[in-house]
Design an enzyme around this catalytic site. Sequence first.
Site, PDB file in Angstrom:
ATOM      1  N   CYS A  26      78.113  18.758  82.965  1.00  0.00           N
ATOM      2  CA  CYS A  26      79.295  18.678  82.085  1.00  0.00           C
ATOM      3  C   CYS A  26      79.310  17.422  81.208  1.00  0.00           C
ATOM      4  O   CYS A  26      79.739  17.462  80.048  1.00  0.00           O
ATOM      5  CB  CYS A  26      80.571  18.741  82.925  1.00  0.00           C
ATOM      6  SG  CYS A  26      80.512  17.753  84.429  1.00  0.00           S
TER       7      CYS A  26
ATOM      8  N   HIS B  28      86.134  15.111  80.055  1.00  0.00           N
ATOM      9  CA  HIS B  28      85.296  13.907  80.160  1.00  0.00           C
ATOM     10  C   HIS B  28      85.275  13.200  78.801  1.00  0.00           C
ATOM     11  O   HIS B  28      84.906  13.794  77.777  1.00  0.00           O
ATOM     12  CB  HIS B  28      83.862  14.281  80.531  1.00  0.00           C
ATOM     13  CG  HIS B  28      83.697  14.807  81.933  1.00  0.00           C
ATOM     14  ND1 HIS B  28      84.686  14.776  82.894  1.00  0.00           N
ATOM     15  CD2 HIS B  28      82.625  15.367  82.545  1.00  0.00           C
ATOM     16  CE1 HIS B  28      84.236  15.283  84.018  1.00  0.00           C
ATOM     17  NE2 HIS B  28      82.987  15.670  83.836  1.00  0.00           N
TER      18      HIS B  28
HETATM   19  N1  LIG Z   1      83.397  20.976  88.329  1.00  0.00           N
HETATM   20  C1  LIG Z   1      82.774  20.755  87.171  1.00  0.00           C
HETATM   21  O1  LIG Z   1      83.334  20.263  86.170  1.00  0.00           O
HETATM   22  C2  LIG Z   1      81.319  21.110  87.059  1.00  0.00           C
HETATM   23  C3  LIG Z   1      80.733  20.964  85.805  1.00  0.00           C
HETATM   24  C4  LIG Z   1      79.400  21.314  85.639  1.00  0.00           C
HETATM   25  C5  LIG Z   1      78.678  21.788  86.707  1.00  0.00           C
HETATM   26  N2  LIG Z   1      79.257  21.922  87.929  1.00  0.00           N
HETATM   27  C6  LIG Z   1      78.434  22.463  89.023  1.00  0.00           C
HETATM   28  O2  LIG Z   1      78.932  23.761  89.360  1.00  0.00           O
HETATM   29  C7  LIG Z   1      78.750  24.007  90.749  1.00  0.00           C
HETATM   30  C8  LIG Z   1      80.096  24.355  91.386  1.00  0.00           C
HETATM   31  O3  LIG Z   1      80.974  23.243  91.261  1.00  0.00           O
HETATM   32  P1  LIG Z   1      82.511  23.355  91.693  1.00  0.00           P
HETATM   33  O4  LIG Z   1      83.120  22.116  91.192  1.00  0.00           O
HETATM   34  O5  LIG Z   1      83.079  24.669  91.292  1.00  0.00           O
HETATM   35  O6  LIG Z   1      82.368  23.343  93.311  1.00  0.00           O
HETATM   36  P2  LIG Z   1      83.423  23.815  94.420  1.00  0.00           P
HETATM   37  O7  LIG Z   1      84.803  23.761  93.888  1.00  0.00           O
HETATM   38  O8  LIG Z   1      83.099  23.041  95.638  1.00  0.00           O
HETATM   39  O9  LIG Z   1      83.041  25.383  94.677  1.00  0.00           O
HETATM   40  C9  LIG Z   1      81.841  25.768  95.324  1.00  0.00           C
HETATM   41  C10 LIG Z   1      81.746  27.299  95.427  1.00  0.00           C
HETATM   42  O10 LIG Z   1      80.524  27.640  96.110  1.00  0.00           O
HETATM   43  C11 LIG Z   1      80.827  28.372  97.324  1.00  0.00           C
HETATM   44  N3  LIG Z   1      79.931  27.968  98.402  1.00  0.00           N
HETATM   45  C12 LIG Z   1      79.899  26.781  99.057  1.00  0.00           C
HETATM   46  N4  LIG Z   1      78.923  26.796 100.015  1.00  0.00           N
HETATM   47  C13 LIG Z   1      78.356  28.016  99.967  1.00  0.00           C
HETATM   48  C14 LIG Z   1      77.313  28.658 100.700  1.00  0.00           C
HETATM   49  N5  LIG Z   1      76.641  28.025 101.688  1.00  0.00           N
HETATM   50  N6  LIG Z   1      76.986  29.928 100.391  1.00  0.00           N
HETATM   51  C15 LIG Z   1      77.648  30.584  99.398  1.00  0.00           C
HETATM   52  N7  LIG Z   1      78.649  30.048  98.668  1.00  0.00           N
HETATM   53  C16 LIG Z   1      78.993  28.766  98.945  1.00  0.00           C
HETATM   54  C17 LIG Z   1      82.267  28.033  97.645  1.00  0.00           C
HETATM   55  O11 LIG Z   1      82.815  29.097  98.436  1.00  0.00           O
HETATM   56  P3  LIG Z   1      83.968  28.846  99.578  1.00  0.00           P
HETATM   57  O12 LIG Z   1      85.274  28.757  98.828  1.00  0.00           O
HETATM   58  O13 LIG Z   1      83.857  30.032 100.431  1.00  0.00           O
HETATM   59  O14 LIG Z   1      83.598  27.551 100.264  1.00  0.00           O
HETATM   60  C18 LIG Z   1      82.861  27.961  96.226  1.00  0.00           C
HETATM   61  O15 LIG Z   1      83.077  29.269  95.737  1.00  0.00           O
HETATM   62  C19 LIG Z   1      78.111  22.735  91.336  1.00  0.00           C
HETATM   63  O16 LIG Z   1      76.716  22.921  91.387  1.00  0.00           O
HETATM   64  C20 LIG Z   1      78.486  21.663  90.316  1.00  0.00           C
HETATM   65  O17 LIG Z   1      77.579  20.601  90.320  1.00  0.00           O
HETATM   66  C21 LIG Z   1      80.565  21.601  88.120  1.00  0.00           C
END
Ligand SMILES: NC(=O)c1ccc[n+]([C@@H]2O[C@H](COP(=O)([O-])OP(=O)(O)OC[C@H]3O[C@@H](n4cnc5c(N)ncnc54)[C@H](OP(=O)(O)O)[C@@H]3O)[C@@H](O)[C@H]2O)c1
Length: 346
Positions: free
Chosen positions: A150, A244
Amino acid sequence: MTVQVGILGATGAVGQRLVQLLAPHDDFELAALTASSASAGELYRDAAKWRVDAPIPDHVAEMTVTETDPDAVPDDVDLLFSSLPSSVGAEVEPAFCEAGYVVSSNSSNARMADDVPLVIPEINAGHLDLLEVQREERGWDGALVKNPNCSTITFVPTLAALADAGYELERVHVSTLQAVSGAGYDGVSSMEIIDNAVPHIGGEEGKLETESRKLLGEFDGVSLTEHDVGVSASCNRIPTIDGHLENVWVEAAEELTPADAVDAMASYPSLDLPSSPETLIHVFDEPDRPQPRLDRTVGGGMAVAAGGFQESTFGLQYNCLAHNTIRGAAGASVLNGELLRSEGYL
Ligand SMILES: NC(=O)c1ccc[n+]([C@@H]2O[C@H](COP(=O)([O-])OP(=O)(O)OC[C@H]3O[C@@H](n4cnc5c(N)ncnc54)[C@H](OP(=O)(O)O)[C@@H]3O)[C@@H](O)[C@H]2O)c1
């Protein structure tokens, strides 16, 4: 024809934004939602702690979340948007590609792999053809395309506009002020961030430094050569929710004045994909803009905002801003999905 799509990691911060963007999408029909084993089997309304500032779309609320496993996703789904933690993505995304699914992913795993296109459609849509190399090398019927981090997405469009206007970029320094949603819902505790700023985001600086050179690089149909601009980054977490903000210093081989930079950025073209903003880089005249709370939704959250152009000892200096979970994550993935569709990869 509508394309059947699914979300891997649909219950998280980025997954919820994907639901919000995909539920009303004219070309994509949301047909699968996956998450961890803890959520599998539950209705989406129960599995997701919904935190988007708009209601859960009714038909999505009633969908059942499945395991994140190729066998759990219907065969007629062609495109999957992945917002899994990178350790999970590294394990399961290749399995989905091998099973024939095209995956447009946010996760940081494999972003720098030689045969994985890292794409911001307005900047380097041509890199998508790296998928031909990927399919040949890996023997996949499916495919894996990534969008950048991001904070990378926030400043690279401004550099692309300068490069496109003919400036030879030599050195760039970027300092970030990143919102808490960038760390996911469980990422930063309130005790850590309220009344505070944290001058460290693990692994983030390296992502800005390497991903930017890949995005600005040249693909010759066989391999990709990274841009040789030197990029150094310092990353800070601050107590904003979304958006950001970044301070950027650019040194070019040629003279680069604030007025030149404004011209280059304001005239840099957008695309006509369904989620493209009308204007990619929204340039502010006011010296105190852009600001996260005021400007993160420019272009529906899909544009980049820039302002505060001035000359400095270290070349041109300016500020830029993007919505980290829309332009920086979910919207970036959806845009890549739209590009995959328009380029015939689905
Ligand atoms: N947040 C941002 O602004 C942003 C920006 C760019 C990129 N990203 C990237 O996008 C990705 C997700 O980020 P996020 O902020 O959305 O994270 P998050 O809120 O922690 O969500 C993670 C998701 O993955 C699932 N998950 C976790 N462990 C798992 C497993 N072992 N098997 C299958 N599913 C699993 C979770 O399901 P449950 O609810 O069941 O735990 C949830 O749906 C990351 O790689 C992050 O680096 C994020």
